[in-house]
Design a protein around this motif. Structure first.
Motif, PDB file in Angstrom:
ATOM      1  N   SER A 471       0.862  -1.177   0.000  1.00 43.15           N
ATOM      2  CA  SER A 471       0.000   0.000   0.000  1.00 43.15           C
ATOM      3  C   SER A 471       0.902   1.232   0.000  1.00 43.15           C
ATOM      4  O   SER A 471       1.666   1.451   0.944  1.00 43.15           O
ATOM      5  CB  SER A 471      -0.908   0.000   1.235  1.00 43.15           C
ATOM      6  OG  SER A 471      -1.652   1.191   1.313  1.00 43.15           O
ATOM      7  N   PHE A 472       0.825   2.026  -1.076  1.00 40.02           N
ATOM      8  CA  PHE A 472       1.672   3.208  -1.201  1.00 40.02           C
ATOM      9  C   PHE A 472       0.997   4.411  -0.533  1.00 40.02           C
ATOM     10  O   PHE A 472      -0.208   4.372  -0.231  1.00 40.02           O
ATOM     11  CB  PHE A 472       1.958   3.476  -2.676  1.00 40.02           C
ATOM     12  CG  PHE A 472       2.831   2.424  -3.311  1.00 40.02           C
ATOM     13  CD1 PHE A 472       4.182   2.357  -3.018  1.00 40.02           C
ATOM     14  CD2 PHE A 472       2.285   1.480  -4.175  1.00 40.02           C
ATOM     15  CE1 PHE A 472       4.987   1.388  -3.590  1.00 40.02           C
ATOM     16  CE2 PHE A 472       3.073   0.501  -4.753  1.00 40.02           C
ATOM     17  CZ  PHE A 472       4.434   0.454  -4.455  1.00 40.02           C
ATOM     18  N   PRO A 473       1.726   5.491  -0.277  1.00 41.47           N
ATOM     19  CA  PRO A 473       1.168   6.630   0.476  1.00 41.47           C
ATOM     20  C   PRO A 473      -0.156   7.156  -0.072  1.00 41.47           C
ATOM     21  O   PRO A 473      -1.034   7.538   0.701  1.00 41.47           O
ATOM     22  CB  PRO A 473       2.275   7.687   0.368  1.00 41.47           C
ATOM     23  CG  PRO A 473       3.533   6.887   0.247  1.00 41.47           C
ATOM     24  CD  PRO A 473       3.162   5.678  -0.561  1.00 41.47           C
ATOM     25  N   GLU A 474      -0.316   7.168  -1.388  1.00 42.79           N
ATOM     26  CA  GLU A 474      -1.560   7.683  -1.959  1.00 42.79           C
ATOM     27  C   GLU A 474      -2.731   6.717  -1.773  1.00 42.79           C
ATOM     28  O   GLU A 474      -3.892   7.068  -2.025  1.00 42.79           O
ATOM     29  CB  GLU A 474      -1.380   7.963  -3.459  1.00 42.79           C
ATOM     30  CG  GLU A 474      -1.088   6.741  -4.311  1.00 42.79           C
ATOM     31  CD  GLU A 474       0.401   6.433  -4.446  1.00 42.79           C
ATOM     32  OE1 GLU A 474       0.756   5.743  -5.406  1.00 42.79           O
ATOM     33  OE2 GLU A 474       1.184   6.900  -3.584  1.00 42.79           O
ATOM     34  N   ASP A 475      -2.443   5.472  -1.319  1.00 42.58           N
ATOM     35  CA  ASP A 475      -3.496   4.472  -1.153  1.00 42.58           C
ATOM     36  C   ASP A 475      -4.012   4.373   0.278  1.00 42.58           C
ATOM     37  O   ASP A 475      -4.959   3.624   0.538  1.00 42.58           O
ATOM     38  CB  ASP A 475      -2.986   3.091  -1.579  1.00 42.58           C
ATOM     39  CG  ASP A 475      -2.488   3.076  -3.013  1.00 42.58           C
ATOM     40  OD1 ASP A 475      -3.090   3.784  -3.834  1.00 42.58           O
ATOM     41  OD2 ASP A 475      -1.498   2.368  -3.296  1.00 42.58           O
ATOM     42  N   ASN A 476      -3.404   5.051   1.229  1.00 40.81           N
ATOM     43  CA  ASN A 476      -3.835   4.917   2.628  1.00 40.81           C
ATOM     44  C   ASN A 476      -3.711   6.251   3.347  1.00 40.81           C
ATOM     45  O   ASN A 476      -3.156   7.210   2.817  1.00 40.81           O
ATOM     46  CB  ASN A 476      -3.017   3.830   3.349  1.00 40.81           C
ATOM     47  CG  ASN A 476      -1.521   4.137   3.352  1.00 40.81           C
ATOM     48  OD1 ASN A 476      -1.075   5.096   3.977  1.00 40.81           O
ATOM     49  ND2 ASN A 476      -0.725   3.317   2.644  1.00 40.81           N
ATOM     50  N   ASP A 477      -4.247   6.294   4.549  1.00 42.08           N
ATOM     51  CA  ASP A 477      -4.263   7.538   5.329  1.00 42.08           C
ATOM     52  C   ASP A 477      -2.992   7.741   6.152  1.00 42.08           C
ATOM     53  O   ASP A 477      -2.827   8.781   6.781  1.00 42.08           O
ATOM     54  CB  ASP A 477      -5.471   7.547   6.282  1.00 42.08           C
ATOM     55  CG  ASP A 477      -6.792   7.549   5.517  1.00 42.08           C
ATOM     56  OD1 ASP A 477      -6.817   8.099   4.404  1.00 42.08           O
ATOM     57  OD2 ASP A 477      -7.786   6.999   6.047  1.00 42.08           O
ATOM     58  N   SER A 478      -2.126   6.761   6.185  1.00 40.32           N
ATOM     59  CA  SER A 478      -0.927   6.869   7.030  1.00 40.32           C
ATOM     60  C   SER A 478       0.157   7.718   6.384  1.00 40.32           C
ATOM     61  O   SER A 478       1.065   8.182   7.065  1.00 40.32           O
ATOM     62  CB  SER A 478      -0.374   5.470   7.324  1.00 40.32           C
ATOM     63  OG  SER A 478       0.191   4.906   6.147  1.00 40.32           O
ATOM     64  N   GLY A 479       0.079   7.895   5.048  1.00 36.44           N
ATOM     65  CA  GLY A 479       1.119   8.634   4.353  1.00 36.44           C
ATOM     66  C   GLY A 479       2.404   7.855   4.210  1.00 36.44           C
ATOM     67  O   GLY A 479       3.447   8.414   3.864  1.00 36.44           O
ATOM     68  N   GLN A 480       2.353   6.528   4.467  1.00 42.14           N
ATOM     69  CA  GLN A 480       3.544   5.688   4.403  1.00 42.14           C
ATOM     70  C   GLN A 480       3.349   4.571   3.388  1.00 42.14           C
ATOM     71  O   GLN A 480       2.228   4.235   3.003  1.00 42.14           O
ATOM     72  CB  GLN A 480       3.834   5.065   5.774  1.00 42.14           C
ATOM     73  CG  GLN A 480       4.162   6.058   6.863  1.00 42.14           C
ATOM     74  CD  GLN A 480       4.344   5.366   8.198  1.00 42.14           C
ATOM     75  OE1 GLN A 480       3.411   4.801   8.749  1.00 42.14           O
ATOM     76  NE2 GLN A 480       5.563   5.403   8.725  1.00 42.14           N
ATOM     77  N   THR A 481       4.454   3.999   2.962  1.00 38.69           N
ATOM     78  CA  THR A 481       4.406   2.765   2.182  1.00 38.69           C
ATOM     79  C   THR A 481       4.359   1.605   3.167  1.00 38.69           C
ATOM     80  O   THR A 481       5.211   1.497   4.051  1.00 38.69           O
ATOM     81  CB  THR A 481       5.635   2.642   1.267  1.00 38.69           C
ATOM     82  OG1 THR A 481       5.621   3.715   0.324  1.00 38.69           O
ATOM     83  CG2 THR A 481       5.613   1.324   0.518  1.00 38.69           C
ATOM     84  N   VAL A 482       3.351   0.749   3.024  1.00 41.75           N
ATOM     85  CA  VAL A 482       3.136  -0.340   3.967  1.00 41.75           C
ATOM     86  C   VAL A 482       3.182  -1.667   3.217  1.00 41.75           C
ATOM     87  O   VAL A 482       2.484  -1.846   2.211  1.00 41.75           O
ATOM     88  CB  VAL A 482       1.777  -0.204   4.683  1.00 41.75           C
ATOM     89  CG1 VAL A 482       1.577  -1.347   5.672  1.00 41.75           C
ATOM     90  CG2 VAL A 482       1.686   1.141   5.388  1.00 41.75           C
ATOM     91  N   ILE A 483       4.006  -2.588   3.682  1.00 41.14           N
ATOM     92  CA  ILE A 483       4.045  -3.932   3.103  1.00 41.14           C
ATOM     93  C   ILE A 483       3.381  -4.899   4.086  1.00 41.14           C
ATOM     94  O   ILE A 483       3.549  -4.776   5.297  1.00 41.14           O
ATOM     95  CB  ILE A 483       5.485  -4.392   2.780  1.00 41.14           C
ATOM     96  CG1 ILE A 483       6.381  -4.358   4.022  1.00 41.14           C
ATOM     97  CG2 ILE A 483       6.076  -3.542   1.668  1.00 41.14           C
ATOM     98  CD1 ILE A 483       7.778  -4.941   3.779  1.00 41.14           C
ATOM     99  N   SER A 484       2.609  -5.837   3.559  1.00 42.97           N
ATOM    100  CA  SER A 484       1.897  -6.807   4.394  1.00 42.97           C
ATOM    101  C   SER A 484       2.205  -8.206   3.899  1.00 42.97           C
ATOM    102  O   SER A 484       2.261  -8.453   2.685  1.00 42.97           O
ATOM    103  CB  SER A 484       0.388  -6.556   4.337  1.00 42.97           C
ATOM    104  OG  SER A 484       0.080  -5.244   4.751  1.00 42.97           O
ATOM    105  N   GLY A 485       2.400  -9.136   4.847  1.00 49.91           N
ATOM    106  CA  GLY A 485       2.757 -10.501   4.478  1.00 49.91           C
ATOM    107  C   GLY A 485       2.246 -11.509   5.484  1.00 49.91           C
ATOM    108  O   GLY A 485       1.401 -11.215   6.336  1.00 49.91           O
TER     109      GLY A 485
END
Length: 720
Positions: A471-485
């Protein structure tokens, strides 16, 4: 056309002459971590002549564990293909295409996609620990796909190993019918061979480097009673499940090895019973009979039913999977005469050429062929090369045909789970399903110049690994790039690959739980999108309903409205818009699961409505429906299996109670107790060091995803 047909005829004839399908085996090695899969694969490579030395996991020089991290950690991270040839006692050579799979639950995607394309599997079980958590999981996964299996009890040279205890474990924990076809000679350090119950001959191995060949002989006196007992039981079980052997048994005809093997083969392919073998791969004992059993009992591609899929109705050659009603059931038999059909089960991206793994179910293709991807409607060529793969080594091929598992280079539009088929005879195979990620981390480049490289690397890594989401910054409200596994180890491996494979330096946050949401009950929502855009009015309306569905971790979108209200041409785009909106909803911004979204009506004006207007209306209507239904936060719950000395049980239980765990079962395993519990993922961080401290390092544990459950009041922290 005539030249093309002639070339196809020559290719089919050449493929048929090169290797008969009846003598091909596509198999996988599956098991719990550290049960001996990679060691067994290494021994298979050696004894089939595929290599001239035997590597070890401890030395980090095995063929299939070729990644630096695999060699450092001593575990398998990515599945690896090898192709070997073996001539069993019948004297007819077989080709074995083998996949060595990971045993750690964090890399379950590698096992899932392998089982989807295999014809058979060898389940490896530790002779000391028996059926462990992940060995149970992968055995049941294989059962879900209807994959015939044989069981191999490994490590019988270890202290505490007991073949007969493992037989009981197989029957009770896996609820399967084990049919031992071998029994061991000697126990623990005195284990030196096996007796084949089919032929009533003994095979023994001496130590040496290189290991000397096995010696065939009579059954030793000390195991003759066990041989008589287990052979009688074996014959009874085969006769109970196979009519031909039963008839011969009742007529008191001679039960020849050929007759018994044929009956057991039919039983194995039908998944009614499972041959059990034994050995010690690390000590070079039992591998040759295991190879014989693969040839004798596991199916060839021709023994498997035709692969099922969907084909366009009527004469239309529909290219894209955008209208479910335009397709009907179809199948492809494993034959060279059928149109080409293959499933892409894995991709490996690189900075130069991407590699796609294909399992071919019918037909033949060469580098000049143009194939169709029905999901995208795009054409693909194999001109980049077709290769037979041995781990990370590639052997170029002129063509590939039914029964082959090959790698191809240069496919532009194909991803894991896609079908490639003859454009004149399209078919769409069922894709591969993967579990939802359960743990997340924030990741950011160490410097501004690495920003674009980080994004590219994560996009390519997530393309190759369906259980890794980004999830890149433009895709979420955190403003961060988030990886999930799938776990902490999974994300550790991913971040290390950023550095090793993509030369990107990144800063990584602490692991966080990946929460989901569902609806509290049914809800309705409607929205009319009516806007002036420039000098033109844009108009569209959507009415929809949301309802909770049984736990499956899925979101479904269905259309139940007249085509004059929501035209069929717009439905694919509307579904995409709804799924995009559902990927992050409500105050938490978590994805929506276990929900059905039903489009029940709409408003359409031919002169004013367009795709973008319908998508916007659908997005706003979903917001209203979710507000009406109410949202519930869900957390991932894990199955935790702990094996502990009995005197440490109190410490283990006390710790589990603090972690909101629900104990599901408790059972004795040799001199230890096995505790199985359901534990929220949020409570498992740091468990490894805590359980080591509480039990003095004497307890072992495994974790695997279980399901999503409602988060108790007050236990839902913000993700970031």
């Amino acid at each position: 056309t005539r030249r093309s047909n002639q070339r196809g005829h020559v290719a089919k004839k050449k493929a048929q002459e090169s290797y008969p399908l009846e003598r091909v085996r596509n198999i996988g090695i599956v098991a719990h971590v550290d049960a001996g899969k990679t060691t067994t694969t290494e021994q298979i490579n050696y004894y089939t002549g595929a290599m001239h030395r035997i590597g070890t996991v401890d030395d980090g020089n095995t063929v299939t564990d070729y990644m630096a991290q695999e060699q450092e950690r001593g575990i398998t991270i990515v599945s690896a293909n090898v192709t070997v040839h073996w001539t069993p006692a019948t004297g007819v050579q077989h080709r074995i295409n083998l996949i060595d799979t990971p045993g750690h639950i964090d890399f379950t995607a590698e096992v899932e996609r392998a089982l989807r394309v295999l014809d058979g599997a060898v389940g490896v079980f530790c002779g000391v620990a028996g059926v462990q958590a992940q060995s149970s999981t992968v055995w049941r996964q294989a059962g879900t796909y209807g994959v015939p299996r044989i069981a191999y009890v490994n490590k019988l040279d270890r202290t505490g190993a007991n073949f007969y205890d493992v037989l009981t474990d197989l029957k009770e924990r896996l609820e399967m019918l084990p049919i031992p076809v071998q029994i061991p000679i000697g126990e623990e350090k005195d284990f030196n061979g096996i007796v084949d119950l089919i032929t009533q001959r003994a095979w023994t191995w001496d130590d040496g480097d290189p290991p000397p060949p096995p010696v065939e002989g009579d059954v030793p006196e000390e195991v003759q009673d066990e041989v008589a007992l287990y052979r009688e039981q074996m014959i009874e079980r085969i006769a109970e499940l196979d009519d031909e052997v039963a008839t011969a048994f009742l007529e008191e005809r001679e039960l020849t090895p050929e007759l018994l093997r044929a009956g057991l083969r039919r039983i194995t392919i039908a998944c009614k019973g499972y041959p059990v073998l034994c050995g010690s791969s690390f000590k070079h004992k039992g591998v040759q009979p295991l190879l014989d059993a693969v040839c004798h009992y596991l199916p060839a591609p021709t023994d498997r039913p035709p692969i099922e899929g969907r084909a366009p109705k009527g004469k239309g050659k529909r290219r894209k999977d955008d209208d479910q009603d335009a397709w009907e059931p179809a199948s492809r038999a494993p034959s060279l005469d059928e149109p080409f059909c293959a499933l892409a089960f894995k991709t490996v991206s690189s900075k130069t050429n991407d590699l796609t793994y294909l399992r071919i179910y019918s037909g033949t293709a060469d580098r000049s062929c143009q194939l169709l991807n029905p999901r995208t409607g795009k054409k693909e060529r194999l001109g980049g090369g077709i290769y037979r793969l041995t781990a990370n080594r590639k052997e170029p091929l002129d063509e590939a045909s039914v029964g082959d598992m090959v790698g191809v280079v240069g496919l532009r539009y194909t991803r894991t789970g896609d079908t490639l088929c003859d454009a004149q005879s399209p078919i769409l195979l069922e894709t591969i399903g993967f579990p939802f990620p359960v743990v997340s981390r924030a990741v950011e480049p160490k410097s501004t110049k690495d920003k674009d490289d980080l994004r590219l690397a994560l996009e390519r890594l997530s393309k190759d690994d369906p259980t890794l989401t980004v999830s890149f910054p433009e895709d979420n409200d955190s403003g961060q790039t988030v990886i999930s596994g799938m776990g902490e180890l999974h994300l550790e491996v991913v971040t290390r690959r950023l550095q090793d494979d993509w030369k990107v330096e990144a800063k990584v946050g602490k692991p966080r739980v990946s929460y989901k949401q569902t609806v509290a009950g049914p809800g309705k929502g409607s929205f009319v999108y009516d806007r002036e855009q420039g000098d033109k009015r844009v108009f569209a309306g959507i009415d929809l309903e949301v309802t909770p569905t049984p736990k499956a971790g899925k979101l479904s979108v269905v259309f139940a409205c007249p085509a004059d209200l929501v035209p069929a041409d717009y439905q694919l785009a509307i579904e995409d818009a709804l799924r995009a909106k559902a990927s992050g909803v409500g105050d938490w911004g978590d994805p929506l699961i276990d929900v059905q979204i039903k489009v029940v009506g709409g408003k359409y004006e031919p002169e004013l409505s367009n795709e973008a207007a319908f998508c916007a209306a659908a997005s706003f209507a979903l917001e209203k429906a979710l507000e009406d239904a109410g949202l519930i936060s869900l957390e991932p719950v894990m199955t935790l299996t702990v094996e502990t000395p009995e005197d440490m049980l109190g410490n283990v239980q006390q710790d589990l109670q603090m972690r909101r765990a629900q104990i599901l079962s408790m059972s004795p395993v040799k001199d230890r107790l096995r505790v199985v519990a359901a534990v929220p993922m949020a409570e498992t961080f740091g468990y490894s060091s805590d359980i080591r401290s509480r039990t003095g390092g004497q307890a072992d544990f495994t974790l695997e995803p279980r399901e999503y459950e409602v988060v108790p009041e007050g236990k839902r922290p913000k993700l970031f």
